[in-house]
Design a protein around this motif. Structure first.
Motif, mmCIF file in Angstrom:
data_model
loop_
_atom_site.group_PDB
_atom_site.id
_atom_site.type_symbol
_atom_site.label_atom_id
_atom_site.label_comp_id
_atom_site.label_asym_id
_atom_site.label_seq_id
_atom_site.Cartn_x
_atom_site.Cartn_y
_atom_site.Cartn_z
ATOM 1 N N GLY A 162 0.803 -1.588 0.049
ATOM 2 C CA GLY A 162 -0.496 0.373 0.210
ATOM 3 C C GLY A 162 0.999 0.834 0.304
ATOM 4 N N ALA A 163 1.922 1.075 0.293
ATOM 5 C CA ALA A 163 2.878 2.215 0.526
ATOM 6 C C ALA A 163 3.500 3.020 -0.258
ATOM 7 C CB ALA A 163 3.686 2.392 2.013
ATOM 8 N N PHE A 164 3.640 1.411 -1.442
ATOM 9 C CA PHE A 164 4.060 1.874 -2.916
ATOM 10 C C PHE A 164 3.541 1.842 -3.032
ATOM 11 C CE2 PHE A 164 4.821 -0.266 -6.983
ATOM 12 C CZ PHE A 164 6.316 0.014 -6.809
ATOM 13 N N ALA A 165 2.519 1.920 -3.639
ATOM 14 C CA ALA A 165 1.644 2.535 -4.662
ATOM 15 C C ALA A 165 1.074 3.986 -4.519
ATOM 16 C CB ALA A 165 -0.007 1.610 -4.360
ATOM 17 N N ALA A 166 0.843 4.155 -3.531
ATOM 18 C CA ALA A 166 0.311 5.811 -2.404
ATOM 19 C C ALA A 166 1.859 6.112 -2.944
ATOM 20 C CB ALA A 166 0.433 5.634 -1.389
ATOM 21 N N TYR A 167 3.413 6.058 -3.192
ATOM 22 C CA TYR A 167 4.130 6.253 -3.633
ATOM 23 C C TYR A 167 4.664 7.030 -4.554
ATOM 24 C CZ TYR A 167 6.212 6.725 1.701
ATOM 25 O OH TYR A 167 5.778 6.903 3.062
ATOM 26 N N LYS A 168 4.045 5.706 -5.654
ATOM 27 C CA LYS A 168 4.456 5.375 -6.689
ATOM 28 C C LYS A 168 2.771 6.866 -7.472
ATOM 29 C CE LYS A 168 3.622 2.895 -10.599
ATOM 30 N NZ LYS A 168 3.711 1.877 -11.156
ATOM 31 N N GLN A 169 2.070 6.657 -7.084
ATOM 32 C CA GLN A 169 1.110 8.085 -6.982
ATOM 33 C C GLN A 169 1.356 9.371 -7.005
ATOM 34 O OE1 GLN A 169 -1.587 6.758 -9.385
ATOM 35 N NE2 GLN A 169 -2.403 8.721 -9.692
ATOM 36 N N ASP B 232 9.624 16.160 -7.956
ATOM 37 C CA ASP B 232 10.218 16.186 -6.629
ATOM 38 C C ASP B 232 10.569 15.438 -6.081
ATOM 39 O OD1 ASP B 232 9.187 16.480 -3.731
ATOM 40 O OD2 ASP B 232 7.686 17.211 -4.376
ATOM 41 N N LEU B 233 12.256 15.367 -6.056
ATOM 42 C CA LEU B 233 12.773 14.233 -5.237
ATOM 43 C C LEU B 233 12.672 13.159 -4.020
ATOM 44 C CD1 LEU B 233 16.590 16.725 -6.117
ATOM 45 C CD2 LEU B 233 15.290 14.731 -7.354
ATOM 46 N N ARG B 234 11.262 14.151 -3.184
ATOM 47 C CA ARG B 234 11.623 13.434 -2.083
ATOM 48 C C ARG B 234 10.180 12.161 -2.398
ATOM 49 N NH1 ARG B 234 6.923 16.615 2.059
ATOM 50 N NH2 ARG B 234 6.020 16.804 -0.395
ATOM 51 N N THR C 259 11.526 8.247 -1.417
ATOM 52 C CA THR C 259 10.513 7.359 -0.768
ATOM 53 C C THR C 259 10.259 6.274 -1.831
ATOM 54 O OG1 THR C 259 8.062 8.899 -1.654
ATOM 55 C CG2 THR C 259 9.299 9.358 1.277
ATOM 56 N N TYR C 260 9.799 6.594 -3.339
ATOM 57 C CA TYR C 260 9.726 5.855 -4.185
ATOM 58 C C TYR C 260 10.153 4.644 -4.706
ATOM 59 C CZ TYR C 260 8.467 3.400 -9.098
ATOM 60 O OH TYR C 260 8.422 2.702 -10.021
#
Length: 555
Positions: free
Chosen positions: A47-54, A62-64, A68-69
């Motif tokens: 879930g974290a990966f999907a949100a960071y990718k979006q 945006d480097l931030r 994280t992605y």
């Protein structure tokens, strides 16, 4: 020429629409980023990966969002590999294959997912086909295979000349039997019941001390089993084996040494280090066996990705409350006087120290977080340094000059300050990882002058450990908690010890310092050990005199 108001209004609407879309995109990216942080804290890696990718796709510059992605991508791919392996154990190969392919789509460098997906695809495609040897060498010249007529067993009870026994089996199996002109036959006894024609020929060769070799698909040649005859009649071939996974000279040498120890007869080996290849001359059976051994040895080294999180929390809380009365009294004369004159003149001054009221509370909270990531091969040392180099004086010497004075020269060395990580992993067959790990967090806290040279004072937290943990398991490498509490009282003695009144005659100072340092490591195996692919099946290589490949008997 003036622009019509309608066009100006349209341009203004377009401009405002673009601005609103960018603001909405930024807000949406920020919301997805916060959603990813919440999912990561809850342990939902996918879930974290999907949100960071979006969030990264909405704001790719945006480097931030990008960092994280990229950081969560490996962990998400590893989580999907684990799900796929659980599905394999649950006898759901199709669903498991989908999980492995998704893991490979997230992280194309995850070779563990690639190997598992390829294995499942092969199983699904050839589910109803008999398994073929994975070590076959189509480019090598294979031994001639006999086309034995019929599939029925052979039953034979004879006490006869070995030449006649060979010919009898040849007639049953539909084979032509040729004999060496120097072959001397002898009378033997054979009692065979329900054996194949090939096994019957091998049994007769053992009993008669002979050997045979296929010449064509329906012709064999029989000769006396001696070293000279085998060397004379053995067919020789040359083949070059290219090593795909050798990266160091030691690996190349290990493969050559293994083959030389295995083939100590007529086979010849020549290593070509520049091409990472081995040239071999020997019989077709020897070449085929060498290819099987090279395929079993020349495997990609396992690889692991280790997440290292360095967390330091420091808090300093200071409280000062109270009234500090004057604590000094001095008398100063305006001129020189004798003791008899003191008290008869007013030419002196009296000074009393100042009083102070303290009502102060300070609370500082510092958090330091470093999250480096290292990827290393099995048994290879990996080093990461994040920080700066600080010069430290190591000595000085005097350089003579033409004048009377001499020039002093100081020598300096540079030390690494920041986060320094050294890691040597060992990946086991069950995917446990043994880590020889050294993590150091250092910084310059102050300076100290020694012999006129300002030397830096380095504060350091370091942990050296050798641990064994599972793939994906979180482990605290070292935890250091510091608690310092101090109390100070300044004011009039006696009054400062009376309850309640002490705040009118003294200042009470109370300081609490808490410092906590934690090293957290999480390994992710991205390439499995070769032993996980299964053991190489036993191979019947014949006798010590000559290598003859045949299928291993079922146990």
């Amino acid at each position: 020429m003036r622009t019509p108001p309608r066009i100006v209004g349209s341009l203004l609407v377009v401009f405002l629409t673009v601005v609103c879309m960018r603001v909405a995109s930024a807000e949406s990216a920020s919301a997805d980023y916060r959603k990813g942080r919440a999912a990561e804290e809850a342990g939902d890696v996918l879930g974290a990966f999907a949100a960071y990718k979006q969030a990264w796709q909405l704001k790719p510059r945006d480097l931030r969002y990008r960092t994280t992605y990229e950081r969560v991508r490996v962990a998400g791919s590893s989580e999907l590999v684990k799900q796929g392996e659980r599905l394999v154990e649950a006898k759901s190969p199709a669903t498991a294959l989908a999980a492995f392919l998704r893991a490979l789509d997230i992280d194309p460098g995850n070779e563990l997912a690639e190997a598992n997906a390829a294995r499942l695809e092969q199983q699904l495609q050839k589910k109803d086909e008999p398994a073929k040897a994975a070590t076959s060498l189509p480019e090598a010249e294979a031994p001639v295979k006999l086309a034995v007529a019929g599939s029925g067993p052979v039953t034979l009870h004879m006490v006869e000349d070995s030449r006649i026994v060979y010919q009898t089996i040849g007639k049953i199996a539909g084979l032509n039997v040729l004999f060496d002109p120097e072959y001397a036959s002898k009378r033997i006894q054979v009692d065979l019941q329900n054996v194949t024609a090939i096994d019957a020929l091998r049994i007769v060769s053992e009993v008669s001390n002979t050997f045979w070799k296929p010449v064509t698909r329906n012709t064999i040649f029989v000769a006396q089993d001696t070293t000279a005859k085998r060397r004379t009649l053995s067919q020789q071939a040359v083949q070059i084996f290219y090593l795909r996974n050798v990266a160091e000279q030691s690996d190349f040498t290990d493969v050559q040494t293994s083959l030389r120890n295995m083939f100590q007869s007529s086979a010849k080996l020549y290593g070509v280090a520049s091409e990472r290849a081995i040239m071999m001359r020997g019989t077709p059976d020897e070449l085929q066996l060498a290819g099987m051994l090279i395929d079993a040895i020349d495997r990609p080294k396992p690889e692991v990705m280790v997440d290292i999180t360095v967390m330091e929390v420091s808090r300093d809380k200071l409280r000062e409350i109270g009234l500090s009365p004057p604590t000094s009294f001095s008398v100063t004369s305006g001129s020189s006087q004798t003791l008899n004159q003191i008290g008869r003149t007013s030419a002196y001054s009296i000074s009393i120290g100042q009083a102070a009221v303290d009502f102060l509370l300070t609370d500082s909270d510092t958090r330091i977080l470093q999250n480096p990531r290292l990827r290393a091969l099995d048994g290879q040392k990996a080093t990461l340094k994040l920080g700066e180099k600080i010069p430290v004086a190591t000595g000085s010497y005097t350089v003579p000059t033409s004048t009377t004075s001499a020039a002093a020269e100081t020598q300096f060395n540079y030390i690494d300050v920041g986060v320094n990580v050294e890691m040597t992993p060992v990946i086991h067959a069950d995917r446990d990882v043994t880590l020889k790990l050294s993590v150091e967090v250092s910084s310059q806290s102050s300076t100290d002058t020694i012999a006129g040279v300002a030397e830096p004072v380095i504060s350091q937290e370091k942990a050296d450990e050798v641990i064994r943990i599972k793939d994906g398991e979180s482990s605290i490498l070292a935890g250091l908690v510091k608690h310092q509490e101090s109390r100070n009282v300044s004011g009039w003695p006696g009054f400062g010890e009376v309850p309640l009144l002490k705040y009118l005659f003294t200042t009470q100072s109370h300081e609490v310092i808490n410092d906590e340092l934690v090293f957290l490591i999480v390994p992710h195996v991205v390439r499995a050990p070769a032993s996980e692919l299964g053991l190489m099946p036993a191979i019947d290589t014949g006798t010590d005199r000559a290598i003859e490949l045949r299928d291993a008997p079922e146990l």
